[in-house]
Enzyme design. Structure first.
Site, PDB file in Angstrom:
ATOM      1  N   SER A 107       3.023   0.508 -28.733  1.00  0.00           N
ATOM      2  CA  SER A 107       3.214  -0.026 -27.385  1.00  0.00           C
ATOM      3  C   SER A 107       4.678  -0.438 -27.174  1.00  0.00           C
ATOM      4  O   SER A 107       5.574   0.392 -27.291  1.00  0.00           O
ATOM      5  CB  SER A 107       2.245  -1.192 -27.141  1.00  0.00           C
ATOM      6  OG  SER A 107       2.224  -1.570 -25.790  1.00  0.00           O
ATOM      7  N   ASP A 161      -5.521   5.346 -21.975  1.00  0.00           N
ATOM      8  CA  ASP A 161      -4.715   4.116 -22.070  1.00  0.00           C
ATOM      9  C   ASP A 161      -4.560   3.494 -20.682  1.00  0.00           C
ATOM     10  O   ASP A 161      -4.065   4.136 -19.753  1.00  0.00           O
ATOM     11  CB  ASP A 161      -3.340   4.464 -22.646  1.00  0.00           C
ATOM     12  CG  ASP A 161      -2.554   3.245 -23.113  1.00  0.00           C
ATOM     13  OD1 ASP A 161      -2.735   2.161 -22.528  1.00  0.00           O
ATOM     14  OD2 ASP A 161      -1.767   3.386 -24.060  1.00  0.00           O
ATOM     15  N   HIS A 193      -5.762   1.850 -25.249  1.00  0.00           N
ATOM     16  CA  HIS A 193      -4.500   1.278 -25.729  1.00  0.00           C
ATOM     17  C   HIS A 193      -4.695   0.711 -27.130  1.00  0.00           C
ATOM     18  O   HIS A 193      -4.820  -0.509 -27.329  1.00  0.00           O
ATOM     19  CB  HIS A 193      -4.021   0.195 -24.759  1.00  0.00           C
ATOM     20  CG  HIS A 193      -2.586  -0.209 -24.976  1.00  0.00           C
ATOM     21  ND1 HIS A 193      -1.536   0.653 -24.809  1.00  0.00           N
ATOM     22  CD2 HIS A 193      -2.037  -1.399 -25.368  1.00  0.00           C
ATOM     23  CE1 HIS A 193      -0.397   0.029 -25.064  1.00  0.00           C
ATOM     24  NE2 HIS A 193      -0.680  -1.208 -25.413  1.00  0.00           N
TER      25      HIS A 193
END
Length: 217
Positions: A107, A161, A193
């Site tokens: 991320s 995601d 995610h």
């Protein structure tokens, strides 16, 4: 015994380095036994996307979810990049060749891994981006050092995601390829995610290829 390679793992927004120690247990190939792992923690700072709340963050984020059109907070990104470069330089000073150092992350950490590798003056072993994005404006490609363009990039992104939009990830590799940077992009249907075992298995294979390890090593 000196390390055969170093992996710098950069965590996501609100996370910490120690919380990611368990990742090492997924890498069971023999060639990984002598790899040194580093799990740094981001500084605590205010994050615009979370209403100015204080939390571990490598740099400020303007909005969530992140789309391909989200504004970039470049000053903060560059400060974080300099911090990662200092980590790399410390390992180089200790005797590790830059082309044996990987920068990987999830991320926000994946976004920082990408920026750090592409702006480092030497070729690294590789950069792996999981559910990340390009955290700099497209013009940054003109600033990529010639040797950094040789650093291989692995980019993995879940197609479901809802924090870093899949299209935000998808937009990265064409930009890199336009700059002459090799990037392997892998899409994972149904993955949100997060990082799953399939991604980590592929990462281990990718490490092996970069380090010249035999398939069964």
């Amino acid at each position: 015994m000196a390390s055969s390679a170093v992996v710098i793992w950069l965590h996501g927004l609100g996370d910490s380095g120690p919380a990611n120690y368990g990742l090492k247990s997924f890498f069971t190939a023999k060639f990984m036994n002598n790899v040194k792992w580093l799990f740094p923690s981001a500084p605590t700072q205010r994050v615009t996307a979370n209403y100015g709340a204080l939390m571990p963050s490598w740099f400020d984020v303007a909005e969530l979810p992140i789309s391909a059109q989200s504004p970039e907070m470049e000053a903060g990104v560059m400060k974080a990049v300099n911090s990662v470069h200092a980590m790399i330089d410390k390992e180089v000073t200790a005797g590790v060749s830059p082309d044996k150092i990987f920068v990987c992350g999830f991320s926000q950490g994946g976004a920082l891994s990408l920026a750090s590798a592409l702006l480092y003056p030497e070729k690294l072993a590789g950069a792996a981006v999981f559910s990340g994005w390009v955290p700099l404006n497209p013009e940054f490609i003109s600033k990529i050092p010639a040797k950094a363009k040789l650093t291989p990039i692995l980019w993995c992104h879940g197609m479901s995601d809802n924090v870093v939009d899949f299209k935000a990830g998808q937009a990265g590799p064409p930009l890199l390829e336009h700059a002459g940077v090799g990037c392997e992009f892998k899409a994972y249907p149904g993955l949100g995610h997060s990082i799953d075992g399939d991604e980590l298995s592929h990462l281990q294979e990718w490490f092996g290829l970069r380090l010249g390890a035999l398939p069964d090593a």
